[in-house]
Design an enzyme around this catalytic site. Structure first.
Site, PDB file in Angstrom:
ATOM      1  N   ASP A 116      15.544  46.202  39.319  1.00  0.00           N
ATOM      2  CA  ASP A 116      14.669  46.938  40.238  1.00  0.00           C
ATOM      3  C   ASP A 116      13.184  46.579  40.060  1.00  0.00           C
ATOM      4  O   ASP A 116      12.733  46.319  38.945  1.00  0.00           O
ATOM      5  CB  ASP A 116      14.865  48.445  40.023  1.00  0.00           C
ATOM      6  N   ASN A 159      11.540  44.418  42.478  1.00  0.00           N
ATOM      7  CA  ASN A 159      11.195  43.160  43.167  1.00  0.00           C
ATOM      8  C   ASN A 159      10.183  43.375  44.301  1.00  0.00           C
ATOM      9  O   ASN A 159       9.291  42.552  44.506  1.00  0.00           O
ATOM     10  CB  ASN A 159      12.449  42.518  43.760  1.00  0.00           C
ATOM     11  N   GLY A 160      10.356  44.484  45.038  1.00  0.00           N
ATOM     12  CA  GLY A 160       9.483  44.753  46.180  1.00  0.00           C
ATOM     13  C   GLY A 160       8.046  45.007  45.744  1.00  0.00           C
ATOM     14  O   GLY A 160       7.097  44.435  46.304  1.00  0.00           O
ATOM     15  N   ARG A 161       7.893  45.869  44.721  1.00  0.00           N
ATOM     16  CA  ARG A 161       6.527  46.174  44.248  1.00  0.00           C
ATOM     17  C   ARG A 161       5.874  44.946  43.631  1.00  0.00           C
ATOM     18  O   ARG A 161       4.686  44.700  43.774  1.00  0.00           O
ATOM     19  CB  ARG A 161       6.582  47.335  43.226  1.00  0.00           C
ATOM     20  N   HIS A 180      12.522  39.161  45.714  1.00  0.00           N
ATOM     21  CA  HIS A 180      13.939  39.018  45.356  1.00  0.00           C
ATOM     22  C   HIS A 180      14.204  37.627  44.764  1.00  0.00           C
ATOM     23  O   HIS A 180      15.008  37.478  43.844  1.00  0.00           O
ATOM     24  CB  HIS A 180      14.831  39.252  46.579  1.00  0.00           C
ATOM     25  N   ASN A 240      21.560  49.922  49.539  1.00  0.00           N
ATOM     26  CA  ASN A 240      20.608  48.872  49.934  1.00  0.00           C
ATOM     27  C   ASN A 240      21.030  48.186  51.236  1.00  0.00           C
ATOM     28  O   ASN A 240      20.187  47.645  51.961  1.00  0.00           O
ATOM     29  CB  ASN A 240      20.476  47.799  48.840  1.00  0.00           C
ATOM     30  N   ARG A 255      19.113  49.010  54.288  1.00  0.00           N
ATOM     31  CA  ARG A 255      17.720  48.580  54.448  1.00  0.00           C
ATOM     32  C   ARG A 255      17.610  47.677  55.673  1.00  0.00           C
ATOM     33  O   ARG A 255      18.607  47.307  56.282  1.00  0.00           O
ATOM     34  CB  ARG A 255      17.250  47.822  53.194  1.00  0.00           C
ATOM     35  N   SER A 263      21.192  55.070  40.039  1.00  0.00           N
ATOM     36  CA  SER A 263      21.294  54.578  41.422  1.00  0.00           C
ATOM     37  C   SER A 263      22.679  53.988  41.741  1.00  0.00           C
ATOM     38  O   SER A 263      22.782  52.861  42.245  1.00  0.00           O
ATOM     39  CB  SER A 263      20.188  53.554  41.718  1.00  0.00           C
ATOM     40  N   GLU A 312      24.191  53.174  26.122  1.00  0.00           N
ATOM     41  CA  GLU A 312      22.797  53.488  25.824  1.00  0.00           C
ATOM     42  C   GLU A 312      21.979  53.010  27.022  1.00  0.00           C
ATOM     43  O   GLU A 312      22.249  51.922  27.565  1.00  0.00           O
ATOM     44  CB  GLU A 312      22.336  52.753  24.555  1.00  0.00           C
TER      45      GLU A 312
END
Ligand code: IPE
Ligand code: IPE
Ligand code: MG
Length: 239
Positions: free
Chosen positions: A16, A18-20, A33, A64, A67, A185, A196
Site C-alpha cells: 500500500d 503507491n498512489g501517495r 504501481h 480495488n 476503482r 483490508s 505478527e
C-alpha cells in the site's frame, strides 16, 4: 542483515501507498504501481536470499476492482509485463508461483498467461518455496469460494480442510503493511490467525530492503504464544 534470530517462514506484504508515492512526485498513479511492483521484486529476492520460504504479495483487492477502470487496467498491464520477471525469479530461486484470487475478474488472455507461469514453476514444487500473488483477491471471497466447493461436493468442512481448500493454504507468520494504515483490508483473514503484524509509515515503493530488515528484527523479538500460557514453550499449530 544483522542479528536476525528467527526468520519467518511465510511473509505477506500489503503493498500500500503507491498512489501517495506517485502523487508526491507529480507522477501518474500508474507510475506509482510500477514503482511498487519493482520494489516487490527486490523484496522477493531479499526474502529468498535470507531463507524465507513463502512470500505473499497483495497486489489488487476485490474492492480495488471497483476503482477507476483505467487504474485497474494499468495494474493488469503491469502484471502482464512482469510475467518474464516471475519466470526468472522462479528459475533463479527454484520457487513455485501461484496466483490467488478470483481469476474470472481477469481477461481470459491474462488468466491463461498466468496459468502458464504457474505450470512452468511447478517443476520446483518439491523444494518447498512459493510466491503467492494476490490479484483480484479478497479473503472473504477466497473463503466463500472454498466453502462453496465443499458444499457442492457434499463435504463438511473442518478447520484443516477449509485452510487446505484456500487459494493460499498456508498460515502467515509475518504480515508487513507499509503505507501508514493499520488494517488488513481483506487480506488473508483465515491465514493471519496468529500472524505478527508489522505496520510502517513508509510508502510501499520506498519500503527498502533495510526497512524489511527492521521488520524482520522486530519479528525476531516477538514472543509468539499461540494461545498457550506465557511460561509454556509455544508450539506452532500445524493447521
Ligand atoms: C496500493 O496502493 C496498491 C493497490 C491498492 C492497487 P494505493 O493505490 O492504494 O496507494 P495509496 O493508498 O492511494 O497511496
Ligand atoms: C490494500 O490497499 C490493498 C492492496 C494493497 C492490494 P488499499 O489502499 O486498497 O486499502 P484501504 O482501502 O486503505 O483499506
Ligand atoms: Mg491504499
Amino acid at each position: 542483515m544483522n542479528n536476525v534470530k528467527a526468520v519467518p517462514s511465510h511473509v505477506g506484504f500489503i503493498m500500500d501507498g503507491n498512489g501517495r508515492w506517485a502523487k508526491s512526485r507529480k507522477l501518474s498513479h500508474y507510475k506509482g504501481h510500477e514503482a511498487g511492483g519493482a520494489r516487490m521484486f527486490g523484496l522477493l529476492r531479499h526474502s529468498f536470499e535470507i531463507g524465507v520460504k513463502t512470500v505473499t504479495c497483495y497486489v489488487l483487492s476485490t474492492e480495488n476492482l471497483k476503482r477507476d477502470a483505467s487504474e485497474v487496467k494499468g495494474v493488469f498491464l503491469l502484471v502482464s509485463i512482469a510475467i518474464k520477471i516471475f519466470i526468472e525469479l522462479s528459475d533463479e530461486f527454484h520457487v513455485k508461483i501461484k496466483f490467488a484470487g478470483d481469476m474470472h475478474a481477469l481477461s481470459p488472455r491474462l488468466a491463461k498467461a498466468l496459468h502458464k507461469v504457474e505450470e512452468h514453476s511447478l517443476q520446483y514444487e518439491a523444494e518447498g518455496k512459493c510466491i503467492y500473488v494476490c490479484l483480484a483477491y479478497g479473503s472473504r471471497n477466497e473463503i466463500v469460494r472454498a466453502a462453496n466447493k465443499a458444499l457442492q461436493k457434499g463435504e463438511t468442512l473442518t478447520e484443516e480442510s477449509l485452510l487446505a481448500s484456500l487459494d493460499a493454504p498456508i498460515n502467515l507468520d509475518l504480515v508487513i503493511r507499509p503505507g501508514g494504515e493499520h488494517r488488513l483490508s481483506n487480506f488473508m483473514l483465515y491465514q493471519c490467525t496468529y500472524a505478527e503484524i508489522y505496520f510502517s509509515d513508509v510508502l510501499f515503493p520506498d519500503f527498502s530492503d533495510e526497512e524489511y530488515d527492521k521488520a524482520l528484527e522486530w519479528y525476531a523479538s516477538r514472543k509468539r504464544n499461540f494461545g498457550l500460557r506465557k511460561d509454556n514453550t509455544a508450539t506452532k499449530p500445524n493447521n
